[in-house]
Scaffold this active site. Structure first.
Site, PDB file in Angstrom:
ATOM      1  N   ASN A  80       4.652  -8.701   1.596  1.00  0.00           N
ATOM      2  CA  ASN A  80       3.474  -7.904   1.601  1.00  0.00           C
ATOM      3  C   ASN A  80       2.753  -7.801   2.587  1.00  0.00           C
ATOM      4  O   ASN A  80       2.149  -6.842   3.079  1.00  0.00           O
ATOM      5  CB  ASN A  80       2.636  -8.656   0.391  1.00  0.00           C
ATOM      6  CG  ASN A  80       0.995  -7.810   0.583  1.00  0.00           C
ATOM      7  OD1 ASN A  80       0.843  -6.802   0.023  1.00  0.00           O
ATOM      8  ND2 ASN A  80       0.227  -8.947   1.196  1.00  0.00           N
ATOM      9  N   TYR A 145       4.005   2.836  11.941  1.00  0.00           N
ATOM     10  CA  TYR A 145       3.752   2.187  10.472  1.00  0.00           C
ATOM     11  C   TYR A 145       4.564   2.956   9.652  1.00  0.00           C
ATOM     12  O   TYR A 145       5.416   2.351   8.711  1.00  0.00           O
ATOM     13  CB  TYR A 145       2.202   2.202  10.180  1.00  0.00           C
ATOM     14  CG  TYR A 145       1.795   1.683   9.013  1.00  0.00           C
ATOM     15  CD1 TYR A 145       1.376   0.242   8.667  1.00  0.00           C
ATOM     16  CD2 TYR A 145       1.673   2.616   7.647  1.00  0.00           C
ATOM     17  CE1 TYR A 145       0.958  -0.043   7.597  1.00  0.00           C
ATOM     18  CE2 TYR A 145       1.169   2.325   6.642  1.00  0.00           C
ATOM     19  CZ  TYR A 145       0.882   0.618   6.432  1.00  0.00           C
ATOM     20  OH  TYR A 145       0.478   0.208   5.121  1.00  0.00           O
ATOM     21  N   ALA A 147       7.257   4.722  10.215  1.00  0.00           N
ATOM     22  CA  ALA A 147       8.594   4.473  10.386  1.00  0.00           C
ATOM     23  C   ALA A 147       9.027   3.146   9.979  1.00  0.00           C
ATOM     24  O   ALA A 147      10.195   3.289   9.314  1.00  0.00           O
ATOM     25  CB  ALA A 147       9.048   4.459  12.085  1.00  0.00           C
ATOM     26  N   LYS A 149       7.449   1.581   7.473  1.00  0.00           N
ATOM     27  CA  LYS A 149       7.570   1.632   5.920  1.00  0.00           C
ATOM     28  C   LYS A 149       8.632   2.498   5.319  1.00  0.00           C
ATOM     29  O   LYS A 149       9.172   2.389   4.125  1.00  0.00           O
ATOM     30  CB  LYS A 149       6.332   2.213   5.408  1.00  0.00           C
ATOM     31  CG  LYS A 149       5.065   1.421   5.489  1.00  0.00           C
ATOM     32  CD  LYS A 149       4.953  -0.138   5.131  1.00  0.00           C
ATOM     33  CE  LYS A 149       3.849  -0.986   5.214  1.00  0.00           C
ATOM     34  NZ  LYS A 149       4.028  -2.282   4.603  1.00  0.00           N
TER      35      LYS A 149
HETATM   36  P1  NAI Z   1      -4.564  -6.982   4.816  1.00  0.00           P
HETATM   37  O1  NAI Z   1      -5.102  -6.584   6.313  1.00  0.00           O
HETATM   38  O2  NAI Z   1      -6.101  -6.808   3.977  1.00  0.00           O
HETATM   39  O3  NAI Z   1      -4.003  -8.066   4.643  1.00  0.00           O
HETATM   40  C1  NAI Z   1      -2.772  -8.377   5.424  1.00  0.00           C
HETATM   41  C2  NAI Z   1      -2.229  -9.744   5.052  1.00  0.00           C
HETATM   42  O4  NAI Z   1      -1.004  -9.848   5.694  1.00  0.00           O
HETATM   43  C3  NAI Z   1      -3.222 -10.706   5.429  1.00  0.00           C
HETATM   44  O5  NAI Z   1      -3.198 -11.824   4.611  1.00  0.00           O
HETATM   45  C4  NAI Z   1      -2.678 -11.253   6.947  1.00  0.00           C
HETATM   46  O6  NAI Z   1      -2.998 -12.588   7.201  1.00  0.00           O
HETATM   47  C5  NAI Z   1      -1.195 -10.916   6.628  1.00  0.00           C
HETATM   48  N1  NAI Z   1      -0.447 -10.986   8.054  1.00  0.00           N
HETATM   49  C6  NAI Z   1      -0.673  -9.874   8.839  1.00  0.00           C
HETATM   50  N2  NAI Z   1       0.142 -10.068   9.733  1.00  0.00           N
HETATM   51  C7  NAI Z   1       0.647 -11.209   9.824  1.00  0.00           C
HETATM   52  C8  NAI Z   1       1.617 -12.090  10.767  1.00  0.00           C
HETATM   53  N3  NAI Z   1       1.962 -11.605  12.093  1.00  0.00           N
HETATM   54  N4  NAI Z   1       2.003 -13.032  10.020  1.00  0.00           N
HETATM   55  C9  NAI Z   1       1.703 -13.611   8.752  1.00  0.00           C
HETATM   56  N5  NAI Z   1       0.789 -12.741   8.356  1.00  0.00           N
HETATM   57  C10 NAI Z   1       0.452 -11.821   8.672  1.00  0.00           C
HETATM   58  O7  NAI Z   1      -3.724  -5.499   4.274  1.00  0.00           O
HETATM   59  P2  NAI Z   1      -3.693  -5.044   2.819  1.00  0.00           P
HETATM   60  O8  NAI Z   1      -4.390  -3.753   2.938  1.00  0.00           O
HETATM   61  O9  NAI Z   1      -3.825  -6.066   1.830  1.00  0.00           O
HETATM   62  O10 NAI Z   1      -2.107  -4.722   2.906  1.00  0.00           O
HETATM   63  C11 NAI Z   1      -1.100  -5.463   2.426  1.00  0.00           C
HETATM   64  C12 NAI Z   1       0.205  -4.664   2.433  1.00  0.00           C
HETATM   65  O11 NAI Z   1       0.041  -3.221   1.735  1.00  0.00           O
HETATM   66  C13 NAI Z   1       0.481  -4.205   3.779  1.00  0.00           C
HETATM   67  O12 NAI Z   1       2.101  -4.383   3.823  1.00  0.00           O
HETATM   68  C14 NAI Z   1       0.122  -2.863   3.782  1.00  0.00           C
HETATM   69  O13 NAI Z   1       0.911  -2.138   5.003  1.00  0.00           O
HETATM   70  C15 NAI Z   1       0.319  -2.327   2.446  1.00  0.00           C
HETATM   71  N6  NAI Z   1      -0.605  -1.209   1.999  1.00  0.00           N
HETATM   72  C16 NAI Z   1      -1.844  -1.281   2.033  1.00  0.00           C
HETATM   73  C17 NAI Z   1      -2.545  -0.249   1.684  1.00  0.00           C
HETATM   74  C18 NAI Z   1      -3.926   0.027   1.692  1.00  0.00           C
HETATM   75  O14 NAI Z   1      -4.803   1.123   1.373  1.00  0.00           O
HETATM   76  N7  NAI Z   1      -4.639  -1.337   1.647  1.00  0.00           N
HETATM   77  C19 NAI Z   1      -1.925   1.147   1.630  1.00  0.00           C
HETATM   78  C20 NAI Z   1      -0.537   1.134   1.623  1.00  0.00           C
HETATM   79  C21 NAI Z   1       0.135  -0.007   2.034  1.00  0.00           C
END
Ligand code: NAI
Length: 237
Positions: A80, A145, A147, A149
């Site tokens: 995730n 991003y 690319a 996904k």
């Molecule tokens: P967020 O930014 O709130 O949380 C991201 C999480 O990933 C955090 O726990 C962070 O510590 C962890 N993380 C980031 N980089 C890291 C690294 N290098 N090593 C270890 N952990 C790392 O993001 P959110 O919104 O909860 O998104 C979660 C997933 O859902 C992501 O893959 C995002 O691309 C995807 N997503 C989110 C959307 C949204 O509207 N929030 C829409 C579409 C997809």
């Protein structure tokens, strides 16, 4: 499960633990993970926290292997964690492109590869990768991003084909706009502009994504693999 310290990852972790899984919470720092683990414990569930920077693929692969060995099994892998480093393609640096590909795609491949052996041994596995509608439709300002996904879908479909005979499923959940820190950065005005174009007239909640993931992780989803489940309030329909 990765990226478990907040947002969508936190909700998925809470839901999987509530449904009975022992959840290994992974994110960059222990600090955020500890509070999620505490929430799980309060709810009567079971969790442990491991800090790991997914930008370091070797470390993450070793982590997945060690968890499978210590627990004696690895039933579910949820990839995730994700980052954004937005900018128009013509101005995007190599560093920003590579950083997003590394965390959002390469780490997923490394994690899946490490999970396959224990899952094959058990002849059971559920891999759920969190994509994005940006990986289906593209999104201006998100060449890196989108690319990553999009590639996640190709990776997941390939794993579904390679691993189906071992009863390992691999699917993608592709969220639309979900209320988390990631979308908070968009600002209220942009969010107000987006909502009228969403048939269900609201941004998604992390729990909306967690529900789809929990279903894919369940026994009930045993005949579902190589699919992209779009959870976007109808935005892309
Ligand atoms: P967020 O930014 O709130 O949380 C991201 C999480 O990933 C955090 O726990 C962070 O510590 C962890 N993380 C980031 N980089 C890291 C690294 N290098 N090593 C270890 N952990 C790392 O993001 P959110 O919104 O909860 O998104 C979660 C997933 O859902 C992501 O893959 C995002 O691309 C995807 N997503 C989110 C959307 C949204 O509207 N929030 C829409 C579409 C997809």
């Amino acid at each position: 499960m990765t990226g478990a310290s907040r947002g969508i990852g936190r909700s998925i972790a809470l839901k999987l633990a509530h449904d009975g899984a022992h959840v290994v919470l992974v994110a960059r720092s222990q600090a955020g993970l500890a509070s999620v683990a505490a929430e799980i414990t309060t709810d009567g569930g079971s969790a442990e926290c491991i800090a790991c920077d997914l930008a370091d693929g070797t470390a993450f692969g070793a982590l997945v292997e060690s968890v499978a060995e210590k627990c004696g099994r690895l039933d579910i892998l949820v990839n995730n964690a994700g980052i954004t480093k937005d900018g128009l393609a013509m101005r995007m640096s190599d560093e920003d492109f590579d950083a997003v590909i590394n965390v959002n795609l390469k780490s997923v491949f490394v994690g899946c590869r490490a999970a396959l052996r224990p899952m094959m041994r058990a002849r059971f596995g559920r891999i759920i990768n969190i994509g994005s509608i940006s990986g289906i439709t593209g999104n201006a300002g998100q060449a890196n991003y989108s690319a990553a996904k999009a590639a996640l879908i190709g990776l997941s479909k390939t794993l579904a084909k390679e691993m189906g005979a071992k009863s390992i499923t691999c699917n993608v959940v592709a969220p639309g706009f979900i209320e988390t820190d990631m979308t908070e950065a968009l600002g209220e005005r942009i969010k107000e502009q987006i909502i009228p174009s969403i048939p269900l007239r609201r941004l998604g909640k992390p729990e909306d994504i967690a529900a789809a993931v929990a279903f894919l992780a369940s026994e009930d989803a045993g005949y579902l693999t190589g699919q992209v489940i779009v959870v976007d309030g109808g935005l892309s329909c």
